[in-house]
Structure formats: C-alpha cells, structure tokens
Scaffold this motif. Sequence first.
Motif, short mmCIF file in Angstrom:
data_model
loop_
_atom_site.label_atom_id
_atom_site.label_comp_id
_atom_site.label_asym_id
_atom_site.label_seq_id
_atom_site.Cartn_x
_atom_site.Cartn_y
_atom_site.Cartn_z
N PHE A 112 0.94 -1.24 -0.06
CA PHE A 112 -0.04 -0.15 0.04
C PHE A 112 0.93 1.09 0.03
O PHE A 112 1.77 1.28 0.48
N HIS A 127 2.87 4.29 0.95
CA HIS A 127 3.28 4.50 2.24
C HIS A 127 2.60 5.85 2.96
O HIS A 127 2.73 6.03 4.19
N THR A 128 2.31 6.85 2.32
CA THR A 128 1.94 7.92 2.90
C THR A 128 0.30 8.18 2.91
O THR A 128 -0.09 8.62 3.77
N THR A 129 -0.52 7.70 1.78
CA THR A 129 -1.77 8.08 1.67
C THR A 129 -2.68 6.72 2.28
O THR A 129 -3.90 6.78 2.59
N GLU A 130 -1.95 5.61 2.39
CA GLU A 130 -2.73 4.48 2.82
C GLU A 130 -2.36 3.85 3.98
O GLU A 130 -3.12 3.36 5.02
N ARG A 131 -0.75 3.47 4.07
CA ARG A 131 -0.31 2.67 5.07
C ARG A 131 -0.67 3.24 6.53
O ARG A 131 -0.97 2.62 7.57
N PRO A 132 -0.75 4.51 6.64
CA PRO A 132 -1.33 5.16 7.97
C PRO A 132 -2.43 4.53 8.59
O PRO A 132 -2.90 4.45 9.67
N LEU A 133 -3.36 4.22 7.64
CA LEU A 133 -4.60 3.50 8.04
C LEU A 133 -4.70 2.03 8.53
O LEU A 133 -5.45 1.34 8.73
N LYS A 134 -3.53 1.60 8.41
CA LYS A 134 -2.97 0.15 8.84
C LYS A 134 -4.15 -0.58 7.85
O LYS A 134 -4.75 -1.47 8.42
N PRO A 135 -3.88 -0.87 6.70
CA PRO A 135 -4.83 -1.69 5.76
C PRO A 135 -4.24 -3.07 5.81
O PRO A 135 -3.22 -3.31 6.25
N ASN A 136 -5.21 -3.87 5.51
CA ASN A 136 -5.03 -5.34 5.58
C ASN A 136 -5.08 -5.79 4.05
O ASN A 136 -6.15 -5.06 3.40
N TYR A 149 -3.38 3.92 -8.88
CA TYR A 149 -4.57 4.71 -8.06
C TYR A 149 -5.69 3.47 -8.06
O TYR A 149 -6.76 4.00 -8.60
N TRP A 150 -5.64 2.57 -7.31
CA TRP A 150 -6.70 1.37 -7.30
C TRP A 150 -7.99 1.87 -6.90
O TRP A 150 -9.10 1.50 -7.52
N THR A 151 -7.95 2.91 -6.04
CA THR A 151 -9.32 3.63 -5.53
C THR A 151 -9.95 4.46 -6.65
O THR A 151 -11.15 4.99 -6.46
#
Lengths: 175, 388
Positions: free
Chosen positions: B131, B133-142, B248-250
């Motif tokens: 994911f 590192h800046t826009t997604e990983r802080p949300l702790k994605p699985n 940008y999968w979203t």
Amino acid sequence: MTARIKNFPGVSLSEKDFEEGKILFVHDELKADYAWDTGIGIGAYLAGLKRGVILGVRCGHCRKIVVPPRTVCEWCFHPMDEYVPVKDTGMVNTFSLCYVTWDVKRITEPEIPAVIALDGASALSETSVIMGGIMHKLGEVEPKQVKIGTRVQAVWKPESEREGAITDILYFKPI
Amino acid sequence: MGMRKVAVIGAGMTKFVRRAQETPKELSWEAARMALESCELTMDDIQAVCMGTAPDAFDGVHMKGEYLSDGAGAWRKPYLRAFVGGGTGVFTPIQGWYHVASGLFDVVLLVCEEKMSSFYPHAQAAFVTIFDHTTERPLKPNLLWIFAIEMNRYMTAYGINKKDIARVAVQHKQNAANHPCAMLGEADITVDDVLNSEVLAWPVQRLDVSPVSDGAVAIILAAEHVARRLTSKPVWIEGVGWNLDTAYWTNRDLAYPRYVEYAARQAYEMAGIQEPRKEIHIAEPYDPFDYKVLHHLEGLGLAERGKAVDLYLNGTAAPDGDMPVCPSGGLLGVGNPIAAAGLMKIAELFWQLRGEAGARQVPGSPKKGIAQAWGDLMQVGTVVIMGR
C-alpha cells in the motif's frame, strides 16, 4: 504426466514441528527504518489536509480533476499542477466489514474500510474511473447499516492536532 | 509477426503445502528436475532460465532471484527473475515465450517458486508494504480489505449473492480432490460449509479465500524444430497478453477488471481467436478468491458482465461441462504459493491438452485452453492461450 507420477516432492511441516523442536530453524527480526519525503503532488495533498481541505489536481489538457493529486495525468501524460479543493463529502462506492487486523489478529468490532467517491472530483466517466475515489475508514455508524451509496462526510481531527497526514481525517460518517 | 512457434514440452511441480520443510532453493530444484525428467532433457540442454517469484518480503531475502538461482539451474546461463506480483506465474511463461519466439534461445526452463510460510506469524502482514506509504499505510490496511471491498462492489453492481458465489469455492475444492499436489481438495464440501465459515472481512469468509502456501512449479519451453524432435504431443503457446491498469486502485471501478480484458484481447488477437466462448475449451482464470474467478471470466470475455456465476449454476464450469473452469482445483483448492500457483495453471493446461491429467482429465479431447493471473496492486492482467 501427472497421472503417471505417484510421488510428488515436498515435505509438509506443521506448527507443532517447530514448537516441539523437531526441526532446526533460525528466527530473526529485520529492522528497517525509512523517512519518505512526500514529493510534490502528495506534499500538496498533505498540506491541504493540515488546513482541513482535501485537494485534487486538475489536468489542463483533459480537464479531469483527480484525488489524490499527482504531477502527471495518467490519461494524457501532461503535467498536472493546478491544485483545486474538492468537498469533504462523498458517497460510499464500496466497503468491507473487517474482523481481522493488518497482522491477522481477530477483532469483534469490525473496521470499516471503504472507497469514498468525493464530491467535486470528476464523476464516473466512460473510462469507468472514479477520479475522486480514496480509501479511508467509516465511523459513527452501525456496521450493518452501511450500504453502497451511503452519503458520508469527513470527521477531522481538531485543527491543533493535525499534522499533515491522511489520519488528519479520523474517518467518514454518514450524513 | 515473424515470431517462431513455441511449445510447452515438459512440466513438474511439488506438492503445495502450508509449510514445506524444503527451502525455496530446494523446492525450485525439485520442480525443475521433475520438468527436465518429464521430457528427458538435462540441464545441459537448457539455454536460458526464467524465474518467477513474488515479493522479497515473504522470504526476508533481498534479491530473491539471485538467492534462488542455483536451485533453478541458472548458473552460467542467461537468467532473469520476472515479477508482477500475483500475475508473475502467468507472466513468466510470457517472458519465456519471447525468449524462444524471438529466436534468441531454442530451449528455456521456467521456474516459479513461493515460500510464504517463513514470514511470522502470518504472511498477510508482509503485504502491508504494497500500500502507498503516505496515503494508505497510516490507516493500517489489511490485504483482505481490497478484496472484500472489490467483492462487495462486484456483488452490488450486478446483484449477485454470496450463496451463488460460494459455488465457485465448492467446485474448485471438489476439483482439487483429484489433484495429487493439492492442500485443500475436499470432495464433500458444500455451499453451507463456505457460508458458515469464519467471516474475515465481510463479504469475504474463510472458505472464499485461498490459503498461504509453499510450493514450486517448472515448465520447459522449446522452439518448434526442437519440440517436434522431443515429443509427439507438443502444446503450443498460441497467444500471450499482459496489461496494467492504474496504480491508483481507488480511482478504478472495481466491478470490472479492464486490465484483464486488454490482456485477453492482445492474446486472442495473436491466437486468432474471434469467439472465445466457442473456441476456448478449458479456462484456468486466477482464483485467489471465489468472486475473482467470476470477475476474471468476464474480463476474459468468457461470460457477459455480471453473468459469470451462471457458468457455475448451470454446470458449464464443471469438469464435465462445456467449458471446465479450473479443472486443476485452482488456487482455492490446490493452494496459492503465489508465482507457483500461476504457473501451475500452465502445467494444468499442458496436462489436460495432452490428455494426461489422470482423474482430473476433462472429457472431449480439449484443444484450446486459457490461463490468466492477476496481481501487482490488483491491476495487472497476464494471459496465455495454449493449444494443440
């Protein structure tokens, strides 16, 4: 050929074989620290979040507005440098109720990750692209009540606590 | 196109298991040796080696291609590791194909290996670094998030229910009961077993998803003049295609895998296939999740959008149906050592088209098959069409 072969290689082990010391193994933890600079597009995005604004970027050539901002348009490969605010409201494009954490711990109250199509970005087009789609979490909602199409709005951290990060938005809640 | 014809002439694979005693190098060697023996070649006959293996993070070994090279027989040979995430297992034969089709080499060995069990406590956590590192990983994605999110979008967009989608998992696990290397073959599994399994990330439940696995598969490719000398039953690689959607999968509509469509169109054009639903006899689409098979069958043009589930409901996808889907048992049944699982699909088409698939053999002497895999951050499609 598979029909002719009777014995395939590969020896299956179980967790018990490790616990009972039946096999030798080496355990190690890798340490890796990084500091990622944000770059230009995402740098502008994060600076916007700190001010309580979600920024998109507009392509001067094909006129699409996309979130998160980037410095090149994927469609026409022209530079993108016109940052424009989009709304902090939008629609749940899709979501999940997740009972497992990122490192596979079970939780009873599900996390609700979602793709939110933000208002003010370019709409779903013939290219089947949701240009304002971002990943975030939903909150202040009964998990079973969430539906695709639910209207939501960002819940921000208090201004003094914002640090220029995606987590400056705590979650999105239904409106 | 001025390309030479390329045949698959040999295949080998290890068992797919939750945790193998063998190291990744050892698994690679076992599969490679078996593939060589299957067509009575030795390492001296191999001119180049293509290696496929997924993220270094699983093994905690940087530059895994080099690490695996001795097991894959790469010493003193042109060697390259290909990597497009989950798409790797069907990309590696494409890489091997252009090695041979171009005239550069006559005989090439492909090895795909994965050992996911080394990562503690569970390989899932290794995926967090895919994911942003800046826009997604802080949300702790699985990793499950993106599949669950995509499955929900697909189900809702076309009004498909989980009970029908569960038929996919049931069919594949039943098929796998006949595969000697399978880890999750179950002849007696039912739709209720799937619907009653643990909810991981709704709508994804335990039996909707393929397991963490270890294993390796190897394939031998040869140019036409060599293949005709070595075997009376070459299976030709007739079309290849690969394509990438936005990272940008979203920003994508997750209801439809456009990247698979583009890859398939490239492969169909090369293979001269105009009506895939009539001309493809066996399909081995990538099936790490049950809904994903349906998604991919639609991207491959083998079903109308939102209608792939009908192939399972009306028996078309069954081993004795008009177009068997994943007669191997697929990732859901045989297991999912990522790159190896993709190449397993190529091995299955090889065995099926030669009539050597034993208890899994589909009836009617199939002539054409398609294999497909998908990967990177959910946006790469890789497609290979094989025929005899």
